[in-house]
Scaffold this active site. Structure first.
Site, mmCIF file in Angstrom:
data_model
loop_
_atom_site.group_PDB
_atom_site.id
_atom_site.type_symbol
_atom_site.label_atom_id
_atom_site.label_comp_id
_atom_site.label_asym_id
_atom_site.label_seq_id
_atom_site.Cartn_x
_atom_site.Cartn_y
_atom_site.Cartn_z
ATOM 1 N N PRO A 2 -30.640 -26.137 18.682
ATOM 2 C CA PRO A 2 -29.592 -25.506 17.884
ATOM 3 C C PRO A 2 -30.039 -24.162 17.314
ATOM 4 O O PRO A 2 -31.183 -24.000 16.888
ATOM 5 C CB PRO A 2 -29.341 -26.518 16.765
ATOM 6 C CG PRO A 2 -29.715 -27.823 17.360
ATOM 7 C CD PRO A 2 -30.892 -27.514 18.246
ATOM 8 N N LYS A 33 -31.307 -33.473 15.837
ATOM 9 C CA LYS A 33 -32.304 -32.796 16.677
ATOM 10 C C LYS A 33 -33.498 -32.404 15.813
ATOM 11 O O LYS A 33 -33.352 -32.122 14.629
ATOM 12 C CB LYS A 33 -31.679 -31.574 17.339
ATOM 13 C CG LYS A 33 -30.515 -31.963 18.253
ATOM 14 C CD LYS A 33 -30.250 -30.934 19.291
ATOM 15 C CE LYS A 33 -29.148 -31.445 20.220
ATOM 16 N NZ LYS A 33 -29.172 -30.786 21.488
ATOM 17 N N ILE A 65 -27.244 -27.453 22.646
ATOM 18 C CA ILE A 65 -27.106 -28.196 23.896
ATOM 19 C C ILE A 65 -26.590 -29.567 23.493
ATOM 20 O O ILE A 65 -27.328 -30.390 22.960
ATOM 21 C CB ILE A 65 -28.451 -28.302 24.646
ATOM 22 C CG1 ILE A 65 -28.970 -26.921 25.006
ATOM 23 C CG2 ILE A 65 -28.291 -29.174 25.894
ATOM 24 C CD1 ILE A 65 -30.402 -26.910 25.530
ATOM 25 N N ASN A 98 -18.105 -20.093 14.807
ATOM 26 C CA ASN A 98 -17.813 -20.377 16.212
ATOM 27 C C ASN A 98 -18.860 -21.354 16.730
ATOM 28 O O ASN A 98 -20.056 -21.202 16.438
ATOM 29 C CB ASN A 98 -17.839 -19.095 17.045
ATOM 30 C CG ASN A 98 -16.705 -18.165 16.679
ATOM 31 O OD1 ASN A 98 -15.560 -18.575 16.611
ATOM 32 N ND2 ASN A 98 -17.030 -16.908 16.428
#
Length: 115
Positions: A2, A33, A65, A98
């Site tokens: 991230p 994560k 991801i 976003n």
């Protein structure tokens, strides 16, 4: 992997010490994560307006991801807008975030990719 990027017109002097570390830990917990793979980039002192005023605002992006989608993004928005409000005094209605779900083959790291 991230990666959270915050572009803001808040001055550098108003970004509290430890804010990037706090974002890292909160994102690690929220995404599940490891913190060692999370990157945070805060870009203060930007020339920006939101709704036609230069009051504190932020334009952000979260790349990951996986772990990106409807309900997850709503949770991230609540978390991240809360942190931006509490730490940088940016009203949540002056923040856009976003979200980008990255393909592992399109993310390079350590001389290779995550694929």
């Amino acid at each position: 992997m991230p990666m959270f990027i915050v572009n803001t017109n808040v001055p550098r002097a108003s970004v509290p010490e430890g804010f990037l570390s706090e974002l890292t830990q909160q994102l690690a917990q929220a995404t599940g994560k490891p913190a060692q793979y999370i990157a945070v980039h805060v870009v203060p002192d930007q020339l920006m307006t939101f709704s036609g005023t230069s009051d504190p605002c932020a334009l952000c992006s979260l790349h990951s991801i996986g772990k990106i989608g409807g309900a997850q993004n709503r949770n991230y928005s609540k978390l991240l807008c809360g942190l931006l409000s509490d730490r940088l005094h940016i009203s949540p209605d002056r923040v856009y975030i976003n979200y980008y779900d990255m393909n592992a083959a399109n993310v390079g790291w350590n001389g290779s990719t995550f694929a």
